[in-house]
Design an enzyme around this catalytic site. Structure first.
Site, PDB file in Angstrom:
ATOM      1  N   LYS A   1     -11.045 -10.244  -4.927  1.00 19.30           N
ATOM      2  CA  LYS A   1     -12.401  -9.669  -4.932  1.00 19.30           C
ATOM      3  C   LYS A   1     -12.371  -8.218  -5.350  1.00 19.30           C
ATOM      4  CE  LYS A   1     -13.450 -11.419  -0.432  1.00 19.30           C
ATOM      5  NZ  LYS A   1     -12.265 -10.910   0.199  1.00 19.30           N
TER       6      LYS A   1
ATOM      7  N   LYS B   1      -2.587 -12.544  -7.822  1.00 17.60           N
ATOM      8  CA  LYS B   1      -3.649 -13.453  -7.343  1.00 17.60           C
ATOM      9  C   LYS B   1      -5.036 -12.908  -7.700  1.00 17.60           C
ATOM     10  CE  LYS B   1      -5.015 -11.895  -2.957  1.00 17.60           C
ATOM     11  NZ  LYS B   1      -5.775 -11.923  -1.863  1.00 17.60           N
TER      12      LYS B   1
ATOM     13  N   LYS C   1       0.850  -1.200   0.000  1.00 17.27           N
ATOM     14  CA  LYS C   1       0.000   0.000   0.000  1.00 17.27           C
ATOM     15  C   LYS C   1       0.886   1.250   0.000  1.00 17.27           C
ATOM     16  CE  LYS C   1      -4.241   1.709   0.898  1.00 17.27           C
ATOM     17  NZ  LYS C   1      -5.292   1.648  -0.077  1.00 17.27           N
TER      18      LYS C   1
HETATM   19  P1  TYM Z   1      -9.882 -12.594   2.201  1.00 20.63           P
HETATM   20  O1  TYM Z   1     -11.294 -12.218   2.312  1.00 20.63           O
HETATM   21  O2  TYM Z   1      -8.985 -11.776   1.344  1.00 20.63           O
HETATM   22  O3  TYM Z   1      -9.775 -14.095   1.702  1.00 20.63           O
HETATM   23  C1  TYM Z   1     -10.482 -15.145   2.350  1.00 20.63           C
HETATM   24  C2  TYM Z   1      -9.720 -16.460   2.166  1.00 20.63           C
HETATM   25  O4  TYM Z   1      -9.562 -16.742   0.781  1.00 20.63           O
HETATM   26  C3  TYM Z   1      -8.171 -16.944   0.476  1.00 20.63           C
HETATM   27  N1  TYM Z   1      -7.922 -16.402  -0.856  1.00 20.63           N
HETATM   28  C4  TYM Z   1      -7.408 -17.115  -1.848  1.00 20.63           C
HETATM   29  N2  TYM Z   1      -6.992 -18.394  -1.918  1.00 20.63           N
HETATM   30  C5  TYM Z   1      -6.519 -18.814  -3.106  1.00 20.63           C
HETATM   31  N3  TYM Z   1      -6.430 -18.041  -4.213  1.00 20.63           N
HETATM   32  C6  TYM Z   1      -6.825 -16.751  -4.179  1.00 20.63           C
HETATM   33  N4  TYM Z   1      -6.750 -16.004  -5.249  1.00 20.63           N
HETATM   34  C7  TYM Z   1      -7.349 -16.234  -2.966  1.00 20.63           C
HETATM   35  N5  TYM Z   1      -7.839 -15.021  -2.582  1.00 20.63           N
HETATM   36  C8  TYM Z   1      -8.172 -15.144  -1.293  1.00 20.63           C
HETATM   37  C9  TYM Z   1      -7.430 -16.162   1.552  1.00 20.63           C
HETATM   38  O5  TYM Z   1      -6.115 -16.645   1.722  1.00 20.63           O
HETATM   39  C10 TYM Z   1      -8.294 -16.401   2.757  1.00 20.63           C
HETATM   40  O6  TYM Z   1      -7.989 -17.649   3.353  1.00 20.63           O
HETATM   41  N6  TYM Z   1      -7.531 -11.035   6.329  1.00 20.63           N
HETATM   42  C11 TYM Z   1      -8.355 -12.089   5.777  1.00 20.63           C
HETATM   43  C12 TYM Z   1      -9.631 -12.347   6.548  1.00 20.63           C
HETATM   44  C13 TYM Z   1      -9.460 -12.599   8.005  1.00 20.63           C
HETATM   45  C14 TYM Z   1      -9.067 -13.839   8.582  1.00 20.63           C
HETATM   46  C15 TYM Z   1      -9.130 -13.612   9.987  1.00 20.63           C
HETATM   47  C16 TYM Z   1      -8.678 -15.068   8.062  1.00 20.63           C
HETATM   48  C17 TYM Z   1      -9.728 -11.718   9.015  1.00 20.63           C
HETATM   49  N7  TYM Z   1      -9.527 -12.349  10.203  1.00 20.63           N
HETATM   50  C18 TYM Z   1      -8.799 -14.630  10.865  1.00 20.63           C
HETATM   51  C19 TYM Z   1      -8.337 -16.078   8.960  1.00 20.63           C
HETATM   52  C20 TYM Z   1      -8.393 -15.853  10.339  1.00 20.63           C
HETATM   53  C21 TYM Z   1      -8.762 -11.701   4.374  1.00 20.63           C
HETATM   54  O7  TYM Z   1      -8.749 -10.564   4.003  1.00 20.63           O
HETATM   55  O8  TYM Z   1      -9.230 -12.754   3.641  1.00 20.63           O
END
Ligand code: TYM
Length: 342
Positions: A208, A205, A117
């Site tokens: 969203k 990657k 960022k």
């Molecule tokens: P987020 O919402 O970005 O993603 C949710 C989960 O999806 C996985 N992921 C992917 N896996 C494979 N290929 C991709 N292109 C891809 N994009 C996303 C992420 O690795 C994740 O497992 N900070 C976290 C959310 C969070 C969290 C937590 C996770 C907040 N508190 C506590 C685990 C434990 C996030 O932004 O995920």
């Protein structure tokens, strides 16, 4: 697993900044479904994390519900698994503040997400405007995990560093206040699907928040949209179907198939010997349609059932708060806060 064995706690979450993608599904949610019988599972929608970027209030509400409904549609069973919305459990922010007081600016500055960022904004001399919430993001995530005495955190590769800092902070507090304060969690990474790439730029990657809608397949895309996006996916020069790193576009499609079919990539490469990219694309599109269509339909059905959703949210919040209070109480005692008597 023996019935008398205490199940380990496994926890993970999705950020409702948009409709979940097949990256979220194949890299995360699909794997969680299989874990529900063997672990004490907790999955939630992290709306407090979502506001580290600007969100439109009504959209945020809709997407938060969409995340929860899609968990259930993908096969997460609320009778076995705790499902809730992060902001319904104020203990998350409470613990996050406490962790903030035991963390350094230095360690937070080294987090890749923040550094990216800074690099992006810094070019515009806008670094000063990066929200403090973005900087402290990993501490809220650490609080999410430590609050429930989590053993395992199944995540995609992009979240690995967040689990590492959570471990560091847990160990730091345990050294000061007693080894039993927090369970030190471990990341659990899927063998395939840990990093599904953008269909338009396979060196980044799938996300969203990608500005290019053709780079992502979302869980609410229609069958036609899925087929169109996969057919337009960037492949590579040449015509051989291999998972060689020099062919990131082809490798990505193989990875998607491998994650859907639970089949090793080498077996797919063998099956595609002598076949064309066109075949790989139409097979991948068909597999995606077969997986996503029932999830999309079920999610829409659940979203229409407001009575069910309201009960799900209420029940989840109550159960999560009861569990979270136990850790908060212990933290308060150890730190030296006066116990609150009702
Ligand atoms: P987020 O919402 O970005 O993603 C949710 C989960 O999806 C996985 N992921 C992917 N896996 C494979 N290929 C991709 N292109 C891809 N994009 C996303 C992420 O690795 C994740 O497992 N900070 C976290 C959310 C969070 C969290 C937590 C996770 C907040 N508190 C506590 C685990 C434990 C996030 O932004 O995920």
């Amino acid at each position: 697993m023996n019935e008398n064995t205490v199940k380990q706690t496994l926890l993970s979450a999705v950020k409702p900044t948009n409709i979940p993608t097949i990256g979220n599904y194949l890299g995360a949610i699909k794997n969680w479904v299989k874990m529900q019988n063997d672990y004490d599972c907790i999955f939630f929608a992290v709306d407090l994390h979502a506001i580290t970027a600007k969100q439109e209030p009504q959209k945020l509400r809709e997407r938060t519900l969409y995340v929860l409904a899609s968990y259930v549609a993908c096969g997460i069973d609320p009778n076995k698994t705790l499902i809730f919305v992060q902001s319904h459990v104020p203990e998350h922010t409470e613990l996050a503040w406490i962790l903030t007081c035991y963390s350094s600016m230095g360690e937070l500055s080294r987090m890749t997400q923040y550094k990216d960022k800074v690099q992006k904004e810094g070019q515009n001399k806008e670094k000063e405007n990066i929200q403090a919430g973005m900087f402290c993001y990993p501490l809220l995530m650490a609080a999410d995990i430590l609050l429930y005495q989590t053993n395992l955190v199944p995540v995609g590769e992009d979240q690995k560093q967040h689990i590492e800092i959570t471990r560091d902070i847990a160990e730091r507090l345990n050294n000061i206040y007693g080894k039993d304060l927090f369970t030190v969690p471990r990341a659990l990474m899927p063998k395939v699907g840990a990093r599904i790439m953008s269909l338009q730029n396979p060196s980044v990657k799938m996300s969203k928040s990608d500005d290019d809608p053709n780079g992502t397949v979302s869980l609410n895309d229609s069958n036609d949209e899925i087929i169109r996006k996969v057919k337009r996916a960037v492949t590579d020069s040449g015509n051989e179907i291999t998972d060689d790193p020099s062919k990131p576009g082809v490798k990505n499609l193989l990875q998607i198939q491998s994650a859907i079919l639970s089949k090793p990539i080498y077996a797919l490469v063998q099956e595609y010997a002598g076949k064309q990219y066109g075949q790989l694309k139409s097979d991948t599109a068909e597999l995606l349609v077969q997986s996503i269509e029932p999830i999309r339909e079920k999610t829409n059905e659940i979203l229409k059932n407001t009575t069910y959703l309201t009960a799900l949210l209420k029940d989840g919040a109550e159960k999560a708060r009861n569990r979270a209070r136990k850790t908060i109480k212990r933290v308060h005692e150890r730190i030296g806060f006066i116990a609150f008597s009702e």
